[in-house]
Design an enzyme around this catalytic site. Structure first.
Site: not given
Ligand code: PEP
Length: 233
Positions: A8-10, A90, A92, A157, A163, A195
């Site tokens: 997931n590049w966001k 997600h 976010e 998650e 993050g 993470s």
């Molecule tokens: C994500 O964007 O779903 C995620 C798990 O981010 P990160 O790996 O940076 O915690």
């Protein structure tokens, strides 16, 4: 069951040139491996049409098919450009106001369009501290999956692990994944996200019972991401 590793590049990177370079480096680094492991790349929408040779996913889609919805993109538009997966719910996006009801409507459209949804669920730190983790997970799964009979992927998650560098412990992850399994069809792939790095990724797959990983920050570094994919071998 093949492991599924999702990048997931966001909202990264800033240019198509950087996106192409990152994509090519990953493609080269996992050549051969992706026959045994499903690797799905989820860049921002505008790069989807530029990147070829690996399975593509989007980071969101809208819950209507077409019409006066300025700024939105439909599931069918994604499908028609060769996209196979879509991340939905997600944290976010939930933080920006997305509700379980809207996420459910998005899942319905994604499935109708022939996309495989990757539904994100997870508790906030305060839910965990109040002993409400399982209640929150159960409610998210039941509401988001209401009426859906198609195969979906679930990504567990924990919001506090995304993050932050504070990845969820293996035992705790296993407990949550085992709990989620009670509410989904047999054979559903359940991923862990939060993470993940190349030095902790293997433990989720080998010890926590995860069928794959959803990787944010570390997917922007080709070497790290390739290391994560290799840990799933
Ligand atoms: C994500 O964007 O779903 C995620 C798990 O981010 P990160 O790996 O940076 O915690």
């Amino acid at each position: 069951m093949k492991s599924l590793i999702v990048a997931n590049w966001k909202m990264n990177p800033e240019s198509a040139k950087e996106a192409k370079a990152l994509f090519s480096a990953v493609k080269k680094g996992i050549a051969g491996l992706n026959k045994k492991i499903d690797v799905v790349m989820c860049p921002p929408y505008e790069y989807l049409g530029l990147l070829k040779g690996l399975i593509l996913g989007a980071q969101n889609c809208f819950y209507e098919e077409k019409g006066a919805y300025t700024g939105e993109i439909s599931a069918l538009m994604l499908k028609n450009m060769g996209v196979e997966y879509v991340i939905l719910g997600h944290s976010e996006r939930r933080r920006m106001g997305e509700t379980d009801e809207q996420i459910n409507k998005k899942l319905v459209k994604a499935v109708q369009a022939g996309l495989t949804p990757i539904l994100c669920v997870g508790e906030k730190k305060e839910d965990k501290d109040r002993g409400k983790k399982q209640e929150v997970l159960e409610a998210q799964i039941k509401q988001c999956l209401g009426g859906i009979t198609a195969d979906v992927v679930i990504a567990y998650e924990p919001v506090w692990a995304i993050g932050t560098g504070d990845n969820c412990g293996v035992d705790e992850t296993k407990e949550s994944i085992d709990f989620i399994r009670k509410f989904v069809k047999t054979g559903t792939r359940i991923l862990y996200g939060g993470s993940v790095k190349s030095d902790n990724s293997g433990s989720y797959l080998k010890e926590a019972g995860a069928n794959g990983l959803l990787v944010g920050g570390a997917s922007l570094n080709a070497k790290e991401f390739i290391g994560i994919v290799k840990s799933a071998e």
